[in-house]
Design a protein around this motif. Structure first.
Motif, PDB file in Angstrom:
ATOM      1  N   ASN A 159       0.836  -1.197   0.000  1.00  0.00           N
ATOM      2  CA  ASN A 159       0.000   0.000   0.000  1.00  0.00           C
ATOM      3  C   ASN A 159       0.877   1.255   0.000  1.00  0.00           C
ATOM      4  OD1 ASN A 159       0.842   0.469   2.675  1.00  0.00           O
ATOM      5  ND2 ASN A 159      -0.888  -0.643   3.517  1.00  0.00           N
ATOM      6  N   SER A 160       0.245   2.387   0.050  1.00  0.00           N
ATOM      7  CA  SER A 160       0.992   3.650  -0.031  1.00  0.00           C
ATOM      8  C   SER A 160       1.937   3.841   1.149  1.00  0.00           C
ATOM      9  CB  SER A 160       0.029   4.826  -0.150  1.00  0.00           C
ATOM     10  OG  SER A 160      -0.838   4.866   0.971  1.00  0.00           O
ATOM     11  N   VAL A 161       1.562   3.350   2.327  1.00  0.00           N
ATOM     12  CA  VAL A 161       2.439   3.468   3.493  1.00  0.00           C
ATOM     13  C   VAL A 161       3.672   2.586   3.307  1.00  0.00           C
ATOM     14  CG1 VAL A 161       2.626   3.055   5.979  1.00  0.00           C
ATOM     15  CG2 VAL A 161       0.542   4.065   5.034  1.00  0.00           C
ATOM     16  N   ASN A 162       3.467   1.336   2.881  1.00  0.00           N
ATOM     17  CA  ASN A 162       4.606   0.439   2.622  1.00  0.00           C
ATOM     18  C   ASN A 162       5.520   1.021   1.557  1.00  0.00           C
ATOM     19  OD1 ASN A 162       2.236  -2.178   2.733  1.00  0.00           O
ATOM     20  ND2 ASN A 162       3.667  -1.741   4.374  1.00  0.00           N
ATOM     21  N   ARG A 163       4.911   1.550   0.521  1.00  0.00           N
ATOM     22  CA  ARG A 163       5.692   2.119  -0.586  1.00  0.00           C
ATOM     23  C   ARG A 163       6.534   3.294  -0.104  1.00  0.00           C
ATOM     24  NH1 ARG A 163       3.225   3.525  -6.456  1.00  0.00           N
ATOM     25  NH2 ARG A 163       4.902   4.835  -7.140  1.00  0.00           N
ATOM     26  N   ALA A 164       5.948   4.160   0.720  1.00  0.00           N
ATOM     27  CA  ALA A 164       6.693   5.297   1.276  1.00  0.00           C
ATOM     28  C   ALA A 164       7.854   4.819   2.138  1.00  0.00           C
ATOM     29  CB  ALA A 164       5.765   6.191   2.083  1.00  0.00           C
ATOM     30  N   GLU A 165       7.653   3.756   2.906  1.00  0.00           N
ATOM     31  CA  GLU A 165       8.729   3.198   3.737  1.00  0.00           C
ATOM     32  C   GLU A 165       9.859   2.654   2.867  1.00  0.00           C
ATOM     33  OE1 GLU A 165       6.793   0.266   6.129  1.00  0.00           O
ATOM     34  OE2 GLU A 165       6.031   1.737   7.555  1.00  0.00           O
ATOM     35  N   ILE A 166       9.507   1.973   1.800  1.00  0.00           N
ATOM     36  CA  ILE A 166      10.522   1.443   0.883  1.00  0.00           C
ATOM     37  C   ILE A 166      11.329   2.584   0.291  1.00  0.00           C
ATOM     38  CG2 ILE A 166      10.859   0.269  -1.333  1.00  0.00           C
ATOM     39  CD1 ILE A 166       8.347  -1.448  -0.541  1.00  0.00           C
ATOM     40  N   ILE A 167      10.648   3.594  -0.188  1.00  0.00           N
ATOM     41  CA  ILE A 167      11.311   4.745  -0.809  1.00  0.00           C
ATOM     42  C   ILE A 167      12.220   5.449   0.187  1.00  0.00           C
ATOM     43  CG2 ILE A 167      10.863   7.069  -1.715  1.00  0.00           C
ATOM     44  CD1 ILE A 167       8.442   5.795  -3.198  1.00  0.00           C
ATOM     45  N   MET A 168      11.735   5.666   1.405  1.00  0.00           N
ATOM     46  CA  MET A 168      12.549   6.353   2.413  1.00  0.00           C
ATOM     47  C   MET A 168      13.783   5.524   2.785  1.00  0.00           C
ATOM     48  SD  MET A 168      11.278   9.256   2.813  1.00  0.00           S
ATOM     49  CE  MET A 168      12.333   9.752   4.142  1.00  0.00           C
ATOM     50  N   THR A 169      13.623   4.215   2.887  1.00  0.00           N
ATOM     51  CA  THR A 169      14.758   3.351   3.213  1.00  0.00           C
ATOM     52  C   THR A 169      15.829   3.432   2.131  1.00  0.00           C
ATOM     53  OG1 THR A 169      13.339   1.845   4.449  1.00  0.00           O
ATOM     54  CG2 THR A 169      15.453   0.964   3.679  1.00  0.00           C
ATOM     55  N   VAL A 170      15.422   3.376   0.876  1.00  0.00           N
ATOM     56  CA  VAL A 170      16.391   3.460  -0.229  1.00  0.00           C
ATOM     57  C   VAL A 170      17.061   4.825  -0.246  1.00  0.00           C
ATOM     58  CG1 VAL A 170      16.645   3.435  -2.747  1.00  0.00           C
ATOM     59  CG2 VAL A 170      15.216   1.720  -1.632  1.00  0.00           C
ATOM     60  N   MET A 171      16.283   5.873  -0.051  1.00  0.00           N
ATOM     61  CA  MET A 171      16.861   7.217  -0.071  1.00  0.00           C
ATOM     62  C   MET A 171      17.874   7.408   1.053  1.00  0.00           C
ATOM     63  SD  MET A 171      13.561   9.491  -1.225  1.00  0.00           S
ATOM     64  CE  MET A 171      14.295  10.996  -0.674  1.00  0.00           C
ATOM     65  N   GLU A 172      17.578   6.875   2.231  1.00  0.00           N
ATOM     66  CA  GLU A 172      18.516   6.978   3.344  1.00  0.00           C
ATOM     67  C   GLU A 172      19.771   6.156   3.090  1.00  0.00           C
ATOM     68  OE1 GLU A 172      16.351   5.890   6.851  1.00  0.00           O
ATOM     69  OE2 GLU A 172      15.106   7.689   6.775  1.00  0.00           O
ATOM     70  N   GLU A 173      19.601   4.971   2.548  1.00  0.00           N
ATOM     71  CA  GLU A 173      20.737   4.084   2.286  1.00  0.00           C
ATOM     72  C   GLU A 173      21.724   4.689   1.288  1.00  0.00           C
ATOM     73  OE1 GLU A 173      23.080   0.745   2.772  1.00  0.00           O
ATOM     74  OE2 GLU A 173      21.253   1.222   3.901  1.00  0.00           O
ATOM     75  N   PHE A 174      21.202   5.367   0.271  1.00  0.00           N
ATOM     76  CA  PHE A 174      22.054   5.926  -0.781  1.00  0.00           C
ATOM     77  C   PHE A 174      22.229   7.440  -0.668  1.00  0.00           C
ATOM     78  CE2 PHE A 174      20.582   1.907  -2.584  1.00  0.00           C
ATOM     79  CZ  PHE A 174      21.792   1.367  -2.973  1.00  0.00           C
ATOM     80  N   TRP A 175      21.798   7.989   0.449  1.00  0.00           N
ATOM     81  CA  TRP A 175      21.939   9.426   0.706  1.00  0.00           C
ATOM     82  C   TRP A 175      21.343  10.260  -0.433  1.00  0.00           C
ATOM     83  CZ3 TRP A 175      25.132  11.430   4.893  1.00  0.00           C
ATOM     84  CH2 TRP A 175      25.579  10.432   5.747  1.00  0.00           C
ATOM     85  N   LEU A 176      20.154   9.912  -0.841  1.00  0.00           N
ATOM     86  CA  LEU A 176      19.481  10.631  -1.921  1.00  0.00           C
ATOM     87  C   LEU A 176      18.450  11.586  -1.351  1.00  0.00           C
ATOM     88  CD1 LEU A 176      18.782   7.701  -4.399  1.00  0.00           C
ATOM     89  CD2 LEU A 176      20.446   9.535  -4.682  1.00  0.00           C
ATOM     90  N   ASN A 177      18.261  12.679  -2.029  1.00  0.00           N
ATOM     91  CA  ASN A 177      17.206  13.614  -1.683  1.00  0.00           C
ATOM     92  C   ASN A 177      16.420  13.873  -2.958  1.00  0.00           C
ATOM     93  OD1 ASN A 177      15.554  15.407  -0.435  1.00  0.00           O
ATOM     94  ND2 ASN A 177      17.048  17.060  -0.332  1.00  0.00           N
ATOM     95  N   VAL A 178      15.393  13.085  -3.167  1.00  0.00           N
ATOM     96  CA  VAL A 178      14.589  13.146  -4.375  1.00  0.00           C
ATOM     97  C   VAL A 178      13.168  13.547  -3.974  1.00  0.00           C
ATOM     98  CG1 VAL A 178      13.730  11.824  -6.345  1.00  0.00           C
ATOM     99  CG2 VAL A 178      15.956  11.274  -5.370  1.00  0.00           C
ATOM    100  N   PRO A 179      12.585  14.513  -4.661  1.00  0.00           N
ATOM    101  CA  PRO A 179      11.194  14.845  -4.357  1.00  0.00           C
ATOM    102  C   PRO A 179      10.303  13.611  -4.517  1.00  0.00           C
ATOM    103  CG  PRO A 179      12.164  16.495  -5.800  1.00  0.00           C
ATOM    104  CD  PRO A 179      13.136  15.359  -5.708  1.00  0.00           C
ATOM    105  N   ARG A 180       9.495  13.338  -3.506  1.00  0.00           N
ATOM    106  CA  ARG A 180       8.643  12.139  -3.524  1.00  0.00           C
ATOM    107  C   ARG A 180       7.701  12.113  -4.708  1.00  0.00           C
ATOM    108  NH1 ARG A 180      11.810  13.504   0.146  1.00  0.00           N
ATOM    109  NH2 ARG A 180      11.953  12.347   2.052  1.00  0.00           N
ATOM    110  N   ILE A 181       7.311  13.279  -5.192  1.00  0.00           N
ATOM    111  CA  ILE A 181       6.390  13.336  -6.331  1.00  0.00           C
ATOM    112  C   ILE A 181       7.016  12.704  -7.572  1.00  0.00           C
ATOM    113  CG2 ILE A 181       7.063  15.632  -7.134  1.00  0.00           C
ATOM    114  CD1 ILE A 181       3.465  14.362  -6.938  1.00  0.00           C
ATOM    115  N   GLU A 182       8.338  12.830  -7.709  1.00  0.00           N
ATOM    116  CA  GLU A 182       9.019  12.210  -8.845  1.00  0.00           C
ATOM    117  C   GLU A 182       8.991  10.688  -8.742  1.00  0.00           C
ATOM    118  OE1 GLU A 182      12.880  13.735  -9.848  1.00  0.00           O
ATOM    119  OE2 GLU A 182      12.325  15.753  -9.190  1.00  0.00           O
ATOM    120  N   LEU A 183       9.034  10.170  -7.532  1.00  0.00           N
ATOM    121  CA  LEU A 183       9.047   8.728  -7.333  1.00  0.00           C
ATOM    122  C   LEU A 183       7.647   8.127  -7.407  1.00  0.00           C
ATOM    123  CD1 LEU A 183      11.635   8.700  -4.451  1.00  0.00           C
ATOM    124  CD2 LEU A 183      12.034   8.232  -6.864  1.00  0.00           C
TER     125      LEU A 183
END
Length: 63
Positions: A22-46
């Protein structure tokens, strides 16, 4: 995040909602990847990623 998927074979064309992500799981996945790779990407792009294969492509475009 989605422990029930640990033993499920995943393919690039598998859609998040078909996997029960769901959207909550998806947000958690995205945040985990962004933290792991030190990325700062606008969530709207993802949010454009509709399947598993599109998400890494969007991340790679930001590295």
């Amino acid at each position: 995040m989605a422990p029930e998927l640990e033993e499920v074979p995943l393919g690039k064309t598998d859609r998040f909602n078909n996997l029960g992500i769901n959207s909550v799981n998806r947000a958690e996945i995205i945040m985990t990847v962004m933290e792991e790779f030190w990325l700062n990407v606008p969530r709207i792009e993802l949010a454009r990623a509709k399947n598993i294969g599109e998400l890494p492509d969007l991340f790679l475009g930001k590295l």
